[in-house]
Scaffold this motif. Sequence first.
Motif, mmCIF file in Angstrom:
data_model
loop_
_atom_site.group_PDB
_atom_site.id
_atom_site.type_symbol
_atom_site.label_atom_id
_atom_site.label_comp_id
_atom_site.label_asym_id
_atom_site.label_seq_id
_atom_site.Cartn_x
_atom_site.Cartn_y
_atom_site.Cartn_z
ATOM 1 N N ARG A 1 7.024 3.109 0.712
ATOM 2 C CA ARG A 1 7.136 4.377 -0.012
ATOM 3 C C ARG A 1 8.549 4.618 -0.529
ATOM 4 O O ARG A 1 8.742 5.312 -1.531
ATOM 5 C CB ARG A 1 6.736 5.537 0.905
ATOM 6 N N LEU A 2 9.547 4.071 0.159
ATOM 7 C CA LEU A 2 10.946 4.346 -0.187
ATOM 8 C C LEU A 2 11.544 3.293 -1.115
ATOM 9 O O LEU A 2 12.738 3.377 -1.413
ATOM 10 C CB LEU A 2 11.788 4.418 1.096
ATOM 11 N N SER A 3 10.776 2.318 -1.558
ATOM 12 C CA SER A 3 11.332 1.233 -2.368
ATOM 13 C C SER A 3 10.425 0.953 -3.558
ATOM 14 O O SER A 3 9.237 1.287 -3.547
ATOM 15 C CB SER A 3 11.508 -0.037 -1.531
ATOM 16 N N GLN A 4 11.014 0.324 -4.575
ATOM 17 C CA GLN A 4 10.271 -0.094 -5.763
ATOM 18 C C GLN A 4 10.790 -1.459 -6.200
ATOM 19 O O GLN A 4 11.975 -1.603 -6.468
ATOM 20 C CB GLN A 4 10.430 0.902 -6.913
ATOM 21 N N LEU B 1 0.833 -1.206 0.000
ATOM 22 C CA LEU B 1 0.000 0.000 0.000
ATOM 23 C C LEU B 1 0.867 1.257 0.000
ATOM 24 O O LEU B 1 0.532 2.254 -0.653
ATOM 25 C CB LEU B 1 -0.926 0.000 1.213
ATOM 26 N N GLY B 2 1.985 1.225 0.742
ATOM 27 C CA GLY B 2 2.885 2.370 0.733
ATOM 28 C C GLY B 2 3.452 2.644 -0.643
ATOM 29 O O GLY B 2 3.608 3.809 -1.039
ATOM 30 N N ARG B 3 3.768 1.590 -1.400
ATOM 31 C CA ARG B 3 4.251 1.795 -2.769
ATOM 32 C C ARG B 3 3.176 2.393 -3.658
ATOM 33 O O ARG B 3 3.458 3.230 -4.508
ATOM 34 C CB ARG B 3 4.739 0.464 -3.342
ATOM 35 N N LEU B 4 1.932 1.944 -3.469
ATOM 36 C CA LEU B 4 0.846 2.527 -4.254
ATOM 37 C C LEU B 4 0.607 3.981 -3.875
ATOM 38 O O LEU B 4 0.307 4.815 -4.726
ATOM 39 C CB LEU B 4 -0.438 1.715 -4.035
ATOM 40 N N ALA B 5 0.736 4.289 -2.591
ATOM 41 C CA ALA B 5 0.448 5.642 -2.117
ATOM 42 C C ALA B 5 1.493 6.640 -2.585
ATOM 43 O O ALA B 5 1.167 7.784 -2.911
ATOM 44 C CB ALA B 5 0.350 5.654 -0.594
ATOM 45 N N GLU B 6 2.775 6.251 -2.598
ATOM 46 C CA GLU B 6 3.877 7.155 -2.929
ATOM 47 C C GLU B 6 3.809 8.377 -2.012
ATOM 48 O O GLU B 6 4.038 8.274 -0.827
ATOM 49 C CB GLU B 6 3.834 7.526 -4.408
ATOM 50 N N PHE B 7 3.445 9.533 -2.552
ATOM 51 C CA PHE B 7 3.404 10.763 -1.760
ATOM 52 C C PHE B 7 2.023 11.038 -1.164
ATOM 53 O O PHE B 7 1.853 11.995 -0.397
ATOM 54 C CB PHE B 7 3.791 11.954 -2.654
ATOM 55 N N ARG B 8 1.025 10.235 -1.485
ATOM 56 C CA ARG B 8 -0.345 10.503 -1.040
ATOM 57 C C ARG B 8 -0.526 10.066 0.416
ATOM 58 O O ARG B 8 0.070 9.088 0.848
ATOM 59 C CB ARG B 8 -1.345 9.767 -1.936
ATOM 60 N N PRO B 9 -1.374 10.761 1.161
ATOM 61 C CA PRO B 9 -1.574 10.378 2.573
ATOM 62 C C PRO B 9 -2.336 9.079 2.691
ATOM 63 O O PRO B 9 -3.214 8.755 1.889
ATOM 64 C CB PRO B 9 -2.372 11.561 3.147
#
Length: 857
Positions: free
Chosen positions: A663-666, A337-345
């Motif tokens: 969020r910090l990885s891909q 979910l963090g990867r999908l969110a990227e910069f979004r809250p």
Amino acid sequence: MQRIFRHLLSSSRRQSCPGSRQQRPVIWLLLLTFAGTAIGVTASLAVAQQNDRDITQDENQVIEELTLPEPPPQAPVYQPAPEPAPYEPAPEPAPEPAPAEAPAPREPAAIEPDPEPAAPPAATAPEPASSPTSPGANPNPSSTPDAVAARGPTVPYVLEFNRSPVVGNRLRLQGVFADARLGFTRPRTWNLRSAKVLVRFQHSPALLANRSNLTVRVNGTSVGSVPLNRKQSEIGQVLLNVPPNLIQDFNEVTLVAQQNNSATCTDPADPTLWTEVLPDSKLIFNYQPKPVKLDFTRYPYPFFDDLSLDPNRVTYLLPNQVNSAWLTSAARFQAALGRLAEFRPLETRLVKNLNQAKADERLVVIGTPEEQPALKSLKLPLAIADNQVLDASRNPLPAESGILMLATTRNNGIPVLIATGNGPEGVNKAVQFLVQSKDRQIGTGYYLVVNSVTPVPTPPLRQWPGYLPEKNSFKLRELNNAENEPFEDVTVRGAYAPPVEVNFRALPDDQFTRGSSMNLVYSYGPQVNPRLSTVEVRLDGAPIGGKRLTSEQGAARDTLNVNLPAELVKPDSKIQVAFNLSPREPANCGRINDQQLWGKVHADTNFKLKRQNVVQIPDLKLLATGYPFAAPQDLSTTAIVVPETPSVTDLSTLLEFSERLGRLSQADTVKIEAYTQDALTTEVKQRQNLVGIGVRSQFPFPEAFQENGFALKNVFSRKWNQSQIQALPDSEGVIKEVISPWNDDRVLLALSAQTETGLQQVQNLLNQDPLFFQLNGDTVLISANQASASGYDPDAYNLEFLQQSSQRRLDNSNPFSKVSRFLQDHWFVLPTGIVVFALGLYGITQLYLKRVEKQDK
């Protein structure tokens, strides 16, 4: 084949005359050849038929063992709750009701919503009560819940300009012709009925009203204009209608100010040419919520909507007993979910029963039916009995099969995602199917049985998408632009063209040395002034090179070689290429006719880097890039450990840390692991980078708080070097990184506090970017100055950074680089070494001369 044999035999009989005896050996050779071929083909056909029979038997056996139910008449439908947005301004207090029998006054809204526009009678008339299967019924495919909005009143939504970080206290428009842009999205559950934009502004009193105006555009279309005629900088406002068909998924509001303070000639550099758009300007929408048919074809929607104007809210249902399997599955799902969110809250919480989920949340249920008894209360396509999921024949599904289902709860108001199975292996397989981007593309329907998941190999340790390539020589097209696409040729126009920006993000363990360079390949158009036009290269805003544009006829594929300062390249660096273009013709009354001016940066711009693979640990500053937990990018070297009986705060912290790593990885998969303290093995301690979570009394790694450095002690005491105090209450959170006691090449990260209130401060830091990217040193103490503190308020939090111990160098470079760096770091050894080497060489020479002298005698 039999016909071929008969033909050959008949031919041999016809040729059995004395004159044909010489041809008999040839004929018999042909017969033998065809016989061998026939035997081989017959055997191959027999094997193929046997294989087909085996496959058919296997398929029949699977069908007999696993029988899926027929699809129910309709898939589950999620009906969004029409709740006003949390960002809507608070209404003014309602007046006191009259003592008479007058009705109670309605609570006024900050802005009265527009009345619903008149619609054709067919659109607003109620549907007939007859069933679609009744005689004479003519069902319309376009009237499905997926195609039309729900009948009912519209819902207002107010989107204020100050929600954009670029607005701040005001949006300033400076100069003769100035513009500013703000972007917004349209959520997928909206059937937009009306839209308006309210602009509040003030401007310079020096502007001429008949030559100055403010124009508002939506997606390039002008929706209205207002003259700038306010006196003494009075605040003005204008309310403009926006046609609903202009609003798309991704939208842009452009504010254009044309400003003049002279009837003849206006100086564009005059500081009195200004207009400020106030931050309480807003967009006002009226919409109807659209029902959504749940289907894995649309996943991750509606559990994550990248078009949502509000934070996506995900709620996990706690199992009756938390174990390592559930922790690992939840951590991997949250990282995805963090990867999908990227910069979004993204907001996450945990609940203990289904009734605690709120209407604006998405519910995720992970675990077997035994771990999640609440599954029995949901309407599911597969039956559950004796804590096992059954197929249509009432047989339990295999324990190694993962099961994914979509459902709703609370009158279809909350969508539910279920990842279950009849064993931990099946649950893990179901979650793994969702976190692997390539696998989930084949999902469809509203329930899936995952029999197998493609194993994804771990990527190389230093292969980080979005960062510099591993090789030292590469071209610009091998980097990604802001849309995460390969860089292509970029052209900019005008005298004040914005710079071309390139993400030049060094890997966290890169150490640059002198000699790195960039060879810029660029072109520019004719009609430039060679005395005033230049191209400039900047690194994080600092100029590092430039060149004058000397050709009035323009140039194609000119080059500029620029040295890249080793000390300026960082994991968040950006290179800007700025074209400062000036026309040959003089300006006319301060206005520059510059549309013929252009500059282009070519994608075959190349780089040559000099760098070494060296990093110092522990260093919390590296955590801003995810290092070392995100090396490799599938998070396979990270293990999160919670107490044996974790609290809800412990689990929330685990989810926040997993989301941050996501969020910090891909990568194409997520392989992070999570354990309870009693399930952690020595092998995992030696192999993984460890993250410990828990309050001090239950912290799984007391080794992180040893005598040296900062340490939390009993009875609310804390120690730093030789100083020791007792603090009551102690509501500070602590993040501390040390070298792992079980492996010198790994680190141990402690997320702890004396109380759960302090652990919540750690969650706030992990969740809020302005706080997280301030990390430094190896220990940070976090405290909030108010209950509901904002990360964007510089006075809301106190962060204290400590450096408790010396760092250890991890060096993975070649031997020559190691020797070179050693001499650079210990330069004082070089003169001593030269003297020692010279003395040794002198002694060897003297011995050799004495031996030669003795031989001559």
